[in-house]
Design an enzyme around this catalytic site. Sequence first.
Site, short mmCIF file in Angstrom:
data_model
loop_
_atom_site.label_atom_id
_atom_site.label_comp_id
_atom_site.label_asym_id
_atom_site.label_seq_id
_atom_site.Cartn_x
_atom_site.Cartn_y
_atom_site.Cartn_z
CG HIS A 17 90.22 121.20 38.94
ND1 HIS A 17 90.94 121.64 37.86
CD2 HIS A 17 90.07 122.27 39.74
CE1 HIS A 17 91.22 122.92 37.98
NE2 HIS A 17 90.70 123.34 39.12
CE LYS A 41 90.96 132.69 36.53
NZ LYS A 41 91.09 131.45 37.32
NE ARG A 90 94.27 125.92 45.19
CZ ARG A 90 94.56 126.75 44.21
NH1 ARG A 90 95.41 126.39 43.29
NH2 ARG A 90 94.00 127.94 44.14
N1 COA Z 1 93.32 121.55 42.33
C1 COA Z 1 94.02 122.23 41.46
N2 COA Z 1 93.83 123.52 41.15
C2 COA Z 1 92.86 124.12 41.81
C3 COA Z 1 92.08 123.48 42.77
C4 COA Z 1 92.35 122.13 43.03
N3 COA Z 1 91.65 121.44 43.91
N4 COA Z 1 91.21 124.37 43.25
C5 COA Z 1 91.42 125.51 42.61
N5 COA Z 1 92.42 125.36 41.74
C6 COA Z 1 92.98 126.37 40.86
C7 COA Z 1 92.17 126.62 39.65
O1 COA Z 1 92.54 125.83 38.57
C8 COA Z 1 92.46 128.08 39.39
O2 COA Z 1 93.67 128.19 38.73
P1 COA Z 1 94.00 129.47 37.81
O3 COA Z 1 93.64 130.70 38.59
O4 COA Z 1 95.44 129.31 37.61
O5 COA Z 1 93.18 129.31 36.58
C9 COA Z 1 92.66 128.67 40.76
O6 COA Z 1 93.00 127.57 41.58
C10 COA Z 1 91.46 129.34 41.31
O7 COA Z 1 90.38 128.42 41.28
P2 COA Z 1 88.91 128.92 41.38
O8 COA Z 1 88.76 129.81 42.56
O9 COA Z 1 88.02 127.74 41.29
O10 COA Z 1 88.82 129.89 40.15
P3 COA Z 1 88.17 129.69 38.80
O11 COA Z 1 88.52 130.80 37.93
O12 COA Z 1 88.51 128.35 38.30
O13 COA Z 1 86.61 129.77 39.11
C11 COA Z 1 84.62 130.84 40.01
C12 COA Z 1 86.11 130.71 40.06
C13 COA Z 1 84.02 129.47 39.86
C14 COA Z 1 84.11 131.46 41.27
C15 COA Z 1 84.24 131.79 38.90
O14 COA Z 1 84.94 131.63 37.74
C16 COA Z 1 82.77 131.73 38.61
O15 COA Z 1 82.15 130.78 38.22
N6 COA Z 1 82.18 132.83 38.80
C17 COA Z 1 80.78 133.00 38.58
C18 COA Z 1 80.35 134.22 39.30
C19 COA Z 1 80.19 133.92 40.75
O16 COA Z 1 79.25 133.26 41.17
N7 COA Z 1 81.14 134.43 41.53
C20 COA Z 1 81.09 134.35 42.97
C21 COA Z 1 80.37 135.56 43.51
S1 COA Z 1 80.51 135.60 45.27
#
Ligand code: COA
Length: 158
Positions: A17, A41, A90
Site C-alpha cells: 500500500h 472483514k 497486482r
Molecule cells: N499491496 C498489498 N496489498 C494490496 C495491495 C497492494 N498494493 N492492493 C490491494 N491489496 C490487498 C489488500 O490489503 C486486501 O487484502 P485482504 O483482502 O487480504 O484484506 C486485498 O488486496 C484487496 O484489496 P482491496 O480491493 O483494496 O480491498 P479492501 O477490502 O482493502 O477495500 C474497497 C476495498 C476499498 C473497495 C472497499 O472496502 C470499500 O471501500 N468499499 C466502499 C464501497 C464501494 O465504494 N465499493 C465499490 C462499489 S463499485
Amino acid sequence: MRRAVYAGTFDPFTNGHLDIVERALKIFDEVTILVAVSPSKKPFLEKDKRVELLESLFKNEQKVKVDSWGGLIVEYARQNNINSIVRGLRPTGDFEIEFQMASMNRKINHDCDTVFLMTSEKLYYISSSLVKEVFNHGGDISPFVPTIVLDEMLKSRG
Ligand code: COA
C-alpha cells in the site's frame, strides 16, 4: 488541484500500500487515504487505530490526508471534490474485479475516474490477509509492513 482518494480496509496497511501511495503522490497534489469500515472483514485492528497509524505514518507528508468512511467511495469523492480513485493492480487476479468496480464507479459518478498503478514487482504477492496469517502463526512480517504498523500489531497481540 489534482486530488485522489486511495481507499482500502488497510488491516493492516502494508508496504505494498505504501508503494502505491508514494507513487500516487508523484501524480497528484493531494492523496486522501480512506480507511473503509468493512465490518464483514472482521478487522484485526479497529478502524480508529488504523486511522491513527496512518496519521502517524504520514505526519510529515503535507500532501496526504487520512479519513474513514462507511459509504461508497464515489460518494466520498463527490462530497470532497475529488476526481480520481487510485487503485493498485497486482498480477494475481485483480483485473476483472477492478475493471467491474471502476466501471460501476464511473457509472455512479461520471466526474470520477479510476487510475491504476501496477504494484511493485517486489511486493505484488502481499495482501493484508496473508500478512495477518503469517503474523498469527508467529512468522516475521517486518519485511511486509511499516515498523509503526508492526509495533501496533505486536501490542494488540499483547
Ligand atoms: N499491496 C498489498 N496489498 C494490496 C495491495 C497492494 N498494493 N492492493 C490491494 N491489496 C490487498 C489488500 O490489503 C486486501 O487484502 P485482504 O483482502 O487480504 O484484506 C486485498 O488486496 C484487496 O484489496 P482491496 O480491493 O483494496 O480491498 P479492501 O477490502 O482493502 O477495500 C474497497 C476495498 C476499498 C473497495 C472497499 O472496502 C470499500 O471501500 N468499499 C466502499 C464501497 C464501494 O465504494 N465499493 C465499490 C462499489 S463499485
